[in-house]
Scaffold this motif. Structure first.
Motif, PDB file in Angstrom:
ATOM      1  N   TYR A 133       0.705  -1.215  -0.005  1.00 22.94           N
ATOM      2  CA  TYR A 133      -0.039   0.060  -0.056  1.00 22.94           C
ATOM      3  C   TYR A 133       0.794   1.292  -0.048  1.00 22.94           C
ATOM      4  O   TYR A 133       0.293   2.418   0.096  1.00 22.94           O
ATOM      5  CB  TYR A 133      -0.983  -0.042   1.235  1.00 22.94           C
ATOM      6  N   GLY A 134       2.140   1.191  -0.166  1.00 23.51           N
ATOM      7  CA  GLY A 134       2.902   2.142  -0.244  1.00 23.51           C
ATOM      8  C   GLY A 134       3.674   2.930   1.039  1.00 23.51           C
ATOM      9  O   GLY A 134       4.036   3.814   1.076  1.00 23.51           O
ATOM     10  N   ARG A 135       2.817   2.464   2.276  1.00 32.29           N
ATOM     11  CA  ARG A 135       3.254   2.816   3.342  1.00 32.29           C
ATOM     12  C   ARG A 135       3.341   1.728   4.418  1.00 32.29           C
ATOM     13  O   ARG A 135       3.092   0.392   3.964  1.00 32.29           O
ATOM     14  CB  ARG A 135       1.998   3.718   4.025  1.00 32.29           C
ATOM     15  N   SER A 136       3.940   1.875   5.579  1.00 28.71           N
ATOM     16  CA  SER A 136       4.282   0.717   6.381  1.00 28.71           C
ATOM     17  C   SER A 136       2.976   0.395   7.247  1.00 28.71           C
ATOM     18  O   SER A 136       2.446   1.305   7.637  1.00 28.71           O
ATOM     19  CB  SER A 136       5.249   1.112   7.497  1.00 28.71           C
ATOM     20  N   PRO A 137       2.594  -0.988   6.906  1.00 33.28           N
ATOM     21  CA  PRO A 137       1.237  -1.365   7.760  1.00 33.28           C
ATOM     22  C   PRO A 137       1.314  -1.160   9.257  1.00 33.28           C
ATOM     23  O   PRO A 137       2.562  -1.813   9.758  1.00 33.28           O
ATOM     24  CB  PRO A 137       1.148  -2.766   7.270  1.00 33.28           C
ATOM     25  N   ALA A 138       0.500  -1.054  10.087  1.00 30.21           N
ATOM     26  CA  ALA A 138       0.506  -1.075  11.538  1.00 30.21           C
ATOM     27  C   ALA A 138      -0.164  -2.363  11.920  1.00 30.21           C
ATOM     28  O   ALA A 138      -1.235  -2.730  11.447  1.00 30.21           O
ATOM     29  CB  ALA A 138      -0.265   0.120  11.762  1.00 30.21           C
ATOM     30  N   GLY A 139       0.256  -3.195  12.970  1.00 32.18           N
ATOM     31  CA  GLY A 139      -0.521  -4.420  13.119  1.00 32.18           C
ATOM     32  C   GLY A 139       0.489  -5.462  13.614  1.00 32.18           C
ATOM     33  O   GLY A 139       1.720  -5.400  13.116  1.00 32.18           O
ATOM     34  N   PRO A 140       0.010  -6.200  14.390  1.00 32.02           N
ATOM     35  CA  PRO A 140      -1.239  -6.561  15.004  1.00 32.02           C
ATOM     36  C   PRO A 140      -1.650  -5.324  15.813  1.00 32.02           C
ATOM     37  O   PRO A 140      -0.640  -4.982  16.721  1.00 32.02           O
ATOM     38  CB  PRO A 140      -1.265  -7.998  15.430  1.00 32.02           C
TER      39      PRO A 140
END
Length: 357
Positions: free
Chosen positions: A156-163
């Motif tokens: 998505y072009g950005r760093s995912p947050a999670g869990p």
């Protein structure tokens, strides 16, 4: 090309091919409504059906490309059984946002002679959801899932947050509920379309400077990725903005609007870098939604009228300028010219503006 009911896309709605899947078309009235960001749930249903067929064809192509993969064939047979006996469940499986990207990557790997593990299809069939929400305001419901655990198959072009922690999930639920109320009460037309299309929210980390970010991916129909902005108005705006990216991606799967991206690049008023024609069209279309959003916010006058009027003026001007660039580029198809002309007409009419491109 004359007549409001003529199909714009190749194919006739209702017709079926030898694979048993429908052939999809877009009538001119719907096409123009989509171009003006006013297609609503009816347009979403049409584009959604196209995505179902696309993904079914991807899975069939994988079956044919890997005839000796017994594990894949077993799960594929399970998917086909769902198609016959539980069609709604079958569509839910196929429309998991990241299945498209996974299947396309597998096909590319097989074509390149790589050893590709196809067990991922079983993960989609038996996927466990993230935090499922049931949001409702003034009789309009929306039931997105906060997909915070992955695995991620789409960039998505950005760093995912999670869990995410329970506290973080609660913050997401609270702010999405607030954003939903804003959409329903001040942007009902967009709210209806978002509810029909967007099934998944993917949390992202904010930008390094703390600014909120949002994104959509061409091969993740139905998903919006975003960080929490701390202002529910901006979260509502992000949902409209990214929904339009998702919608345009689905339309492009049915109707070519521009030539393949080449060496030519163009100025986008909202970015410092030059953009190829496809990216400029995506940005221009999404910013029609941004201008429309701030126009409605200014009319509503709820707490931030000065900001809303300033943002509306800015994004209307930017979108008109970019639309003019697209129309003069020479890279749009005949359908792309019609689409962009309707987009420009729609943004020019916002707020009763008499501006011209």
């Amino acid at each position: 090309m004359a007549g409001t009911d003529e199909a714009v896309a190749t194919g006739v709605p209702g017709a079926r091919g030898t694979d048993g899947l429908p052939r999809h078309g877009v009538d001119r009235a719907t096409f123009r409504a989509i171009a003006g960001a006013r297609g609503g749930p009816e347009a979403v249903r049409l584009l959604r059906a196209g995505q179902v067929s696309k993904r079914a064809l991807l899975l069939l192509a994988l079956r044919r490309a890997a005839p000796d993969d017994d594990g894949y064939h077993e799960v594929y047979a399970e998917v086909r059984a769902l198609q016959r006996a539980a069609r709604a469940r079958w569509e839910d499986v196929l429309l998991q946002p990241e299945l498209d990207a996974w299947a396309a990557a597998c096909l590319r790997g097989l074509a390149a002679g790589e050893d590709v593990a196809l067990g991922g299809l079983g993960e989609f069939v038996r996927a466990t959801t993230g935090r499922a929400l049931a949001l409702e305001c003034d009789g309009l419901g929306w039931a997105p899932v906060i997909d915070h655990a992955g695995p991620r198959r789409v960039d998505y072009g950005r760093s995912p947050a999670g869990p995410l922690s329970a506290t973080e999930l609660s913050s997401w639920e609270e702010q999405l509920a607030q954003a939903w109320r804003i959409l329903v009460r001040r942007h009902r037309r967009h709210a209806e379309a978002v509810a029909a299309c967007i099934t998944t929210i993917v949390p992202l980390h904010p930008a390094p400077g703390g600014e909120a970010v949002s994104a959509a991916a061409r091969r993740a129909y139905g998903a919006v990725a975003a960080s929490l902005p701390g202002d529910p108005v901006l979260l509502a705006l992000a949902l409209v903005h990214e929904f339009l990216h998702v919608q345009l991606g689905a339309l492009l799967d049915l109707v070519p609007l521009h030539r393949p991206n080449g060496a030519a690049v163009y100025h986008a008023p909202w970015r410092p870098d030059l953009r190829p024609v496809g990216a400029l069209l995506q940005g221009t279309y999404a910013h029609l939604g941004v201008a429309d959003f701030w126009c409605a916010e200014a009319v509503a006058g709820e707490g931030g009228r000065v900001r809303a009027e300033r943002e509306f003026d800015r994004w209307q001007a930017h979108t008109l300028a970019a639309g003019g660039t697209l129309l003069e580029s020479g890279e749009l198809t005949i359908h792309g010219m019609e689409f962009t002309a309707e987009l420009v007409r729609s943004v020019r009419e916002l707020g009763g503006s008499e501006r011209s491109v």
